[in-house]
Design an enzyme around this catalytic site. Sequence first.
Site, PDB file in Angstrom:
ATOM      1  N   LYS B  83       0.849  -1.195   0.000  1.00 10.21           N
ATOM      2  CA  LYS B  83       0.000   0.000   0.000  1.00 10.21           C
ATOM      3  C   LYS B  83       0.883   1.243   0.000  1.00 10.21           C
ATOM      4  CE  LYS B  83      -3.976   1.996   2.481  1.00 10.21           C
ATOM      5  NZ  LYS B  83      -4.862   1.923   3.659  1.00 10.21           N
ATOM      6  N   SER B 163      -9.971   2.222   2.697  1.00 16.87           N
ATOM      7  CA  SER B 163      -9.014   2.900   1.828  1.00 16.87           C
ATOM      8  C   SER B 163      -8.052   1.945   1.111  1.00 16.87           C
ATOM      9  CB  SER B 163      -8.204   3.887   2.658  1.00 16.87           C
ATOM     10  OG  SER B 163      -7.367   3.186   3.561  1.00 16.87           O
ATOM     11  N   SER B 187     -10.432   0.162   6.999  1.00 17.37           N
ATOM     12  CA  SER B 187      -9.756   0.225   5.702  1.00 17.37           C
ATOM     13  C   SER B 187      -9.100  -1.067   5.230  1.00 17.37           C
ATOM     14  CB  SER B 187      -8.693   1.332   5.720  1.00 17.37           C
ATOM     15  OG  SER B 187      -9.306   2.579   5.547  1.00 17.37           O
TER      16      SER B 187
END
Lengths: 499, 496
Positions: B83, B163, B187
Amino acid sequence: MQADTKKSNKDSDNLIPGATGDWEVVLGLEVHAQVNSNAKLFSGASTEFGGAPNSHVSLVDAAMPGMLPVINKECVAQAIRTGLGLKAGVNLRSTFDRKNYFYPDLPQGYQISQFKQPIVGEGEVEIEVDGDTKRVGIERLHLEQDAGKSIHDQHPDYSYVDLNRSGVALMEIVSRPDMRSSKEAQAYVTKLRTILRYLETCDGDMDKGNLRADVNVSVRKPGDELGTRCEIKNVNSIRFIGQAIEHEARRQIDIIENGGTIDQETRLFDPKTGKTRSMRSKEEAHDYRYFPDPDLLPLEFEQAYVDELAKGLPELPDEKKHRMMDEYGLSAYDAGVLVAERASANYFEDVVKGLDNAKRDGKSAANWVINELFGRLNKEGQDISDSPVSADQIARIVNMIGSGDISGKIAKDLFEIVWTEGGDPGEIVDKRGMKQVTDTGAIEKVVDEVIAANPDKVEAVKAKPTMIGFFVGQVMKASGGKANPKAVNDILKKKLGVE
Amino acid sequence: MSRMTDLTKLTLAEARDGLAKKDFTSTELTDAHIKAIESGNSELNVYVLPTPEHALEQAKASDMRLAKKGNAGELEGLPLGIKDLYCTKGIRTTACSNILDDFQPAYESTVTQNLWDAGAVMLGKLNNDEFAMGSSNETSAFGPAVNPWRRKGSTDKLVPGGSSGGSSAAVAADLCLAATATDTGGSIRQPAALTGTVGIKPTYGRCSRWGIVAFASSLDQAGPLTKTVRDSAMMLKVMASHDPKDSTSVDADVPDYEATLNDGIKGLRVGVPKEYRIDGMSEEAVALWEKGIAWLKDAGATIHEISLPHTKYALPAYYIIAPAEASSNLARYDGVRYGLRKPGKDLIDTYEETRSAGFGAEVKRRVLIGTYVLSAGYYDAYYLKAQKVRTLIKGDFDKAWDEVDVVLTPTTPSPAFAFGEKSGDPLQMYLEDIFTVTVNMAGLPGISVPAGLSKEGTPLGLQLIGKPFDEATLLRVGQSIEDAAGRLAITERWWG
């Protein structure tokens, strides 16, 4: 702990006369003291002064993304030591908060400080002004990060930022509004600095900005409620603190006496003009949006840790002063002068160690250290650490005075020789024949000669006994200063028939 | 289907075992993924920065270590996606925000360093909502990642959740074997649920936050997104560590989660909180929850209705605390030292220009909310009250742990939605986190496991919430759900 705010009998001396009567100035100080530590409060970067710009900056200090603060335990220990030195309560649990504001020398966009729960609570500092002792209350001491430095004079269009100071640990020491004159404020900062230096928790170097004060000033008619205060930011010398207060108090009195009111604001002191000027008003004051720093856990430690640190504390100036008065019979003034700096106190204690009879000669040793040695060092612009005369040499000189081997006058000559040439004072006295003459036969001989040479004065002294001083002087002169003055006196009195 | 594309279909555990057996090399495995990224990324937009050369270098080194006995790390030669919130040394890290521009960290986050130390290979940086603020990946400065799942008979593009949408979509689409993610309010778990993948948010303090771009420090936690529960167990074991550089990281033993995965759940007490039966929850989510209860009962667990009375206050309190911390955490992006700078006529103007251009709308909204709730005069009414709610929520769970060992809830109220469907209404979007935020507020571990398909043919997940540092139990219960539900497979590979 309740601070002593009782009016001393000299408080009336502090009042400032105005057109409408006398005014009292009320002062509270926030002192920022840089913690003596190798590394910063939340990073491993060096705290060394004078490095090339941005040479002591860690990723944390530069607030790079994802960087996190980790408390430096040594800074915590230093804050605890300082708290103990201020006779303050140490909080076993304290918390860190973020103080949010934007400025280029504040990389995180917030300063990590202790807002709600400081590490140290209430304490006090004893000050002495014009012979009067007064206690100034300490409200709190907390740990916080210093900011970096913005530099505006290096480029026509840009400002530069040096982050070497960014993140260095500061102790903010907040006093109660207990001071009533610029002298008291100066005495407070001086005393605080002495305590910090004894504790070795801050070097107190105001030139380097390692100790600086925000001064809160308000004025009122004696007995009235507190007036509106102005805060003078970042005053960085004890002299300036005095000047800033004097100017600010006068400014406020003039405004009120001319029908105006004081606006609560932050002001700056300009050493060039000796005046304070407005920096920002209450309306322009930042909303710092304090909240607990979620990157840090509450700071917690055991009482045993505090006790351990307490054991390692040095004797503090007030204790030392009272011990010197008790043990060596020093006056409060002399003891106060000696303890003002840890180095001078240590020097004096070393002198005492070399004394044959500390009880008898302690006071004399203090005189010698304060008047002869400090006087001379001052004159030469030298520090006690560079003194060419060692504590042991002073002790030997004082011993010889005490035992009557040399006179005080001779001792001064001896000191001069030791200062310039060095050497063992005892040997110098022997070699150069500086020993005091106590042999009454030898003195009597000189006395007889002086009496014989001054028949008119012999008549005069009968009418005016104080004239004996003339004979003493003559005898001492003839003996090259080595005759024991007491013996000279006794013999002269007997021979001249004066009582 | 070539052998190379087959390699991308492996689970992390299968690939590990294949490497050990020398069925293929890390270079082959990595290359297969690089090819999959090359063909699929333009449509899925999951990688904001593929790093194929870096990956092949790491794979080569792994192959050398694999060739020598006893030299291989726990994740040796296994290609992962990272990420973009994780700082990676010398490799652009942006948190998918324009404000970081082409920022290249001079340091590696602790969690990714743990992965590299275990021999893992990095395929690239994965898309996410800007600064992890969002539930659909639509706030990313790089445009959204796309869910590889589609509704039956539809070509509408669906969100991969957020997210960690790049992470979830990349794992679901086999563009990496597993991915790192972060979870502040859901998330990891919400994207997992929306993409049929497994995501675990460990206990706060289990993984170091050092080197991960901060959103809300008291809530942020790193965790993996994987194809299976076993893969999550493998990843978490390596990602977790006590880190002296993160004061909130906890010095707790990291057990071998994989070893206890199949120990079963006989006698385990499962709590079902009544407060999670909310209005507006889809029927199929309710039905799936019932199914999950039945599965666990069948596996020998006992089911207990419990009460978590302060649940309804969790979401509003979360949307005070998280923005408050974010408003302060994001203050460092000022254009002075790194990232974007838009010069203005003076200092204030430069700040305004830089932050206006650098931050997207959702980030600005949260910075404004956060600044507001911390302001003088509002602090007590908002921030302080929210903190009190947080304490009450923790208390709810503390009480629950007297009665049960884990709590079972749906992960989200509904399955993946289409782009634009909720992005116009922040409140609607914020409701995506309704079942997940409580876990962050209480600092507990939570896992989302794929449990079934909606009637539209898109995945739904079940969430398990555990006691502090009891991720082992969560993974074990998750395994039993996975065993019962079976893995969800995408039938149509429409991309690439």
